[in-house]
Design an enzyme around this catalytic site. Sequence first.
Site, PDB file in Angstrom:
ATOM      1  N   TRP A  11     -26.077  -6.370 -10.655  1.00 32.12           N
ATOM      2  CA  TRP A  11     -26.464  -7.769 -10.732  1.00 32.12           C
ATOM      3  C   TRP A  11     -25.790  -8.585  -9.632  1.00 32.12           C
ATOM      4  CZ3 TRP A  11     -30.002 -10.828 -11.081  1.00 32.12           C
ATOM      5  CH2 TRP A  11     -29.983 -12.107 -11.632  1.00 32.12           C
ATOM      6  N   LYS A 184     -28.091 -12.280 -27.021  1.00 31.71           N
ATOM      7  CA  LYS A 184     -29.231 -11.399 -26.751  1.00 31.71           C
ATOM      8  C   LYS A 184     -28.772  -9.977 -26.456  1.00 31.71           C
ATOM      9  CE  LYS A 184     -28.918 -10.729 -22.149  1.00 31.71           C
ATOM     10  NZ  LYS A 184     -29.144  -9.494 -21.357  1.00 31.71           N
ATOM     11  N   ASP A 237     -34.771 -14.205 -22.102  1.00 37.32           N
ATOM     12  CA  ASP A 237     -33.883 -13.072 -21.865  1.00 37.32           C
ATOM     13  C   ASP A 237     -33.922 -12.099 -23.037  1.00 37.32           C
ATOM     14  OD1 ASP A 237     -32.114 -11.593 -20.419  1.00 37.32           O
ATOM     15  OD2 ASP A 237     -30.450 -13.004 -20.533  1.00 37.32           O
ATOM     16  N   THR A 241     -34.774  -7.999 -22.641  1.00 32.00           N
ATOM     17  CA  THR A 241     -33.773  -6.966 -22.881  1.00 32.00           C
ATOM     18  C   THR A 241     -34.006  -6.197 -24.175  1.00 32.00           C
ATOM     19  OG1 THR A 241     -32.317  -8.665 -23.796  1.00 32.00           O
ATOM     20  CG2 THR A 241     -31.950  -8.040 -21.529  1.00 32.00           C
ATOM     21  N   SER A 247     -32.603  -2.154 -19.705  1.00 28.13           N
ATOM     22  CA  SER A 247     -31.485  -2.890 -20.291  1.00 28.13           C
ATOM     23  C   SER A 247     -30.412  -1.907 -20.740  1.00 28.13           C
ATOM     24  CB  SER A 247     -31.962  -3.718 -21.496  1.00 28.13           C
ATOM     25  OG  SER A 247     -30.871  -4.079 -22.327  1.00 28.13           O
ATOM     26  N   ARG A 248     -29.184  -2.092 -20.256  1.00 28.76           N
ATOM     27  CA  ARG A 248     -28.088  -1.215 -20.660  1.00 28.76           C
ATOM     28  C   ARG A 248     -27.845  -1.292 -22.163  1.00 28.76           C
ATOM     29  NH1 ARG A 248     -26.179  -3.632 -15.894  1.00 28.76           N
ATOM     30  NH2 ARG A 248     -25.007  -5.162 -17.061  1.00 28.76           N
ATOM     31  N   ASN A 249     -27.968  -2.494 -22.729  1.00 29.24           N
ATOM     32  CA  ASN A 249     -27.716  -2.658 -24.160  1.00 29.24           C
ATOM     33  C   ASN A 249     -28.807  -1.990 -24.994  1.00 29.24           C
ATOM     34  OD1 ASN A 249     -25.285  -4.626 -24.230  1.00 29.24           O
ATOM     35  ND2 ASN A 249     -26.663  -5.536 -22.735  1.00 29.24           N
ATOM     36  N   VAL A 272     -21.426  -1.483 -17.707  1.00 27.74           N
ATOM     37  CA  VAL A 272     -20.959  -2.062 -18.961  1.00 27.74           C
ATOM     38  C   VAL A 272     -22.137  -2.543 -19.802  1.00 27.74           C
ATOM     39  CG1 VAL A 272     -19.542  -3.885 -19.978  1.00 27.74           C
ATOM     40  CG2 VAL A 272     -18.816  -2.774 -17.853  1.00 27.74           C
ATOM     41  N   GLU A 274     -22.522  -5.012 -22.221  1.00 31.05           N
ATOM     42  CA  GLU A 274     -21.713  -6.144 -22.685  1.00 31.05           C
ATOM     43  C   GLU A 274     -21.840  -6.381 -24.185  1.00 31.05           C
ATOM     44  OE1 GLU A 274     -19.459  -7.693 -21.167  1.00 31.05           O
ATOM     45  OE2 GLU A 274     -19.920  -8.004 -19.051  1.00 31.05           O
TER      46      GLU A 274
END
Length: 326
Positions: A11, A184, A237, A241, A247-249, A272, A274
């Site tokens: 990012w 989110k 957002d 996501t 999306s990492r999450n 990460v 988050e």
Amino acid sequence: MKIGVIGGGAWGTALAQVASTGSRETLLWALEPEVVEAVNVRHENTAFLPGIPLNEAIRATCDLTELNSCEAWIVVTPAQHMRSVLKNAPDGARPLVLCSKGVEAATGRLLHEVAQEVCPSSPVAVLSGPTFAHEVAAGLPTAVTLACEDRALGEELRARINLVHFRTYCTDDVAGAEAGGAVKNVLAIACGIVEGKRFGQNARAALIARGFAEMTRFGVAMGGRRETLAGLSGLGDLVLTCSSTSSRNFSLGKAIGEGRDVGELLRDRRTVAEGAHTAPVVNRIALERDIDMPIVGAVVELLEGRTRIDELLNTLLSRPPGNEED
């Protein structure tokens, strides 16, 4: 306005690409020497954003003191490390544009509050919205929220970063923009779990809608406005996501839903997620302030290994029926 970007992940690199459009000199600080070398020599962040050619106006460095030459900083460090990075950065009254999404675990503070404490002479803005880094870096169209209590500064910052394909909307609701971006990430983990367990599209849509209700309750309690949470930095957002493995999450939640060990997943990730750090602190704030956030609470129980998915699902589905406006 010469821009410095603090954070050489995907990012941060994408935002450096935005800031350097038109051959505008941009300085990118990265922790990893290999990232600095790749950006300066190959004009590519091979570690975090491979395959995207970077503007040659971007120069990378590992030396925070070089950021003294910049008139504004875009801060893209992981949320839990932002305080320590800013403490080690050069002093100055330059604007800080915060782009990380989370709540500081140790204090329960939104990130703009942390930045104001560490850098009291620097005006603070928040940039948030539905943005996958690889799409932004590739010049694909997106829209974001730029939140700044000082409207004139917000307009000045917008003029510096706004592009045809990077459309920037201003607001003075900093708390609302930050709250949406933090919650989110937690909800994206929940949606990933739904995907991993193959509960279906109906379940995911219902989770997004009820998760948005939780996000709104939290954001208002933290001082934000409902209309901000219904905008790009909140609902926009959230939709992005909660629906893509980019999306990492969401990817973390999907792996959990597929039965992988949570501790192993968090240890293995170079980038990460988050939401895993944000979930416990948001849940703690919700309990302290009596904010009804059952989905966030459920994610925390799973991350901490206190329950299994099937047991938790039965608990959530057994809650008494409520009113749509609640």
